[in-house]
Design an enzyme around this catalytic site. Structure first.
Site, PDB file in Angstrom:
ATOM      1  N   CYS A  31      -6.580  10.071  -4.204  1.00  0.00           N
ATOM      2  CA  CYS A  31      -6.687   8.806  -3.470  1.00  0.00           C
ATOM      3  C   CYS A  31      -7.838   7.994  -4.052  1.00  0.00           C
ATOM      4  O   CYS A  31      -8.997   8.419  -3.979  1.00  0.00           O
ATOM      5  CB  CYS A  31      -6.925   9.058  -1.981  1.00  0.00           C
ATOM      6  SG  CYS A  31      -7.240   7.531  -1.052  1.00  0.00           S
ATOM      7  N   HIS A 141      -6.713   0.776   4.985  1.00  0.00           N
ATOM      8  CA  HIS A 141      -7.288  -0.358   4.256  1.00  0.00           C
ATOM      9  C   HIS A 141      -6.564  -1.652   4.624  1.00  0.00           C
ATOM     10  O   HIS A 141      -5.426  -1.638   5.079  1.00  0.00           O
ATOM     11  CB  HIS A 141      -7.197  -0.144   2.735  1.00  0.00           C
ATOM     12  CG  HIS A 141      -5.794  -0.164   2.200  1.00  0.00           C
ATOM     13  ND1 HIS A 141      -4.924   0.898   2.319  1.00  0.00           N
ATOM     14  CD2 HIS A 141      -5.099  -1.129   1.528  1.00  0.00           C
ATOM     15  CE1 HIS A 141      -3.769   0.602   1.749  1.00  0.00           C
ATOM     16  NE2 HIS A 141      -3.856  -0.631   1.266  1.00  0.00           N
TER      17      HIS A 141
END
Length: 327
Positions: A31, A141
């Site tokens: 990630c 996000h």
């Protein structure tokens, strides 16, 4: 190649970028937004990163125009707002309240900075959630697009807001707040400074809007207590959406501020959520009539789904520390 192409039929600019096709799709073993990656490092709580696959860039080349069709530089900025170091969190309602406040403060800081950039006409801060909505990375996000033009939907809202203001001397958003408070049927939650409701004119089955009660145009206009109340209503809204069908709700969220170029005293800061499920396991697809005409159909009655959201809000309020109340 990165450029803007103008659609003379609709008055829209289309963002074209060859690098976008190289975006990773949900990598399993890595990630890029987790602490310790090449981009993030350590010791942060909310992080602003450049989008590695941007539609816009301040150093975009100037394209060559054709005889009839018009092109323009894809001038602007695309960034990612990494909302927490914790990868496993599913939505904003799972964050500590103080972390949500920090995210709102990041939105404000971004707005303050980009308002000073003469190449930016409009700032779109938004959030996509869920595989069904097309999110390529699971880590919580949001994103921003700093645009060199005002998008068509925003232009339409401004035009209608200006027309109503000239006719009545009243902000149309402030009038909507009065109508929703008076009716109460679609109001879901409110605290001292914000109201959460399903709009009378909802397009999506569980569409939810957030309006500040004070007439302001930008996130930078928010006072300290309003920042805290906005953090609360964002978390209440996401918790309610995740509870209404007893599953994580995929959605898109958009923050609407006034454009940076021009004067818009008749406009009003607001946030809209577009959840794409109409029932558990059933997606509200935008098909022929929506794609072809931009006219939405609503399967059912908005007030019925508003009642479901009200019940979900009351359920989540029992486990959340809230200053406001579910309606």
């Amino acid at each position: 190649m990165r450029e803007l192409r103008y659609n003379p039929l609709t008055g829209q600019w289309i963002m074209v970028s060859a690098v976008r096709k190289n975006r990773p799709w949900r990598p399993r073993n890595f990630c890029p937004f987790c602490p310790g990656s090449e981009e993030t490092g350590y010791g942060w709580e909310v992080l602003l990163l450049p989008n590695r696959f941007p539609m816009l860039s301040f150093d975009a080349p100037k394209p060559k125009n054709e005889d009839f069709y018009k092109k323009a530089r894809a001038m602007g900025q695309c960034s990612v707002i990494v909302e927490t170091p914790k990868h496993e969190l599913r939505d904003l309602d799972e964050l500590p309240r103080e972390q949500m406040v920090k995210i709102v403060r990041m939105w404000i800081k971004i707005t303050e900075t980009l308002k000073e950039n003469r190449n930016v006409a409009y700032l779109a801060i938004f959030r996509n959630k869920g595989e069904e909505i097309g999110v390529s990375l699971k880590h919580p996000h949001g994103q921003l697009y700093a645009l060199p033009y005002i998008p068509l939907k925003v232009r339409l809202k401004i035009e209608n807001s200006r027309r109503y203001y000239k006719r009545t001397g009243e902000c149309i958003f402030c009038r909507i707040i009065k109508e929703e408070e008076k009716n109460g049927e679609r109001t879901i939650y409110e605290n001292d400074n914000f109201i959460v409701f399903m709009p009378f004119f909802a397009s999506w089955p569980f569409e939810v809007h957030i309006y500040p009660k004070r007439h302001i145009q930008y996130l930078t206009d928010l006072k300290v207590n309003e920042i805290e109340d906005l953090a609360e209503v964002i978390q209440v809204t996401t918790a309610t959406l995740n509870a209404v069908l007893d599953r994580q709700m995929p959605y898109a969220m958009m923050i609407f501020q006034a454009p940076f170029k021009g004067n818009y005293p008749f406009y009003h800061l607001h946030i809209e959520f577009y959840p794409i499920l109409r029932d558990n396991g059933k997606v509200k697809y935008t098909a022929g009539i929506e794609l072809g005409t931009w006219e939405f159909t609503y399967d059912g009655i908005p007030e019925e789904n508003a009642r479901k959201l009200k019940e979900a809000c009351k359920k989540v309020s029992q486990r959340m520390s809230l200053k406001g109340k579910c309606i």
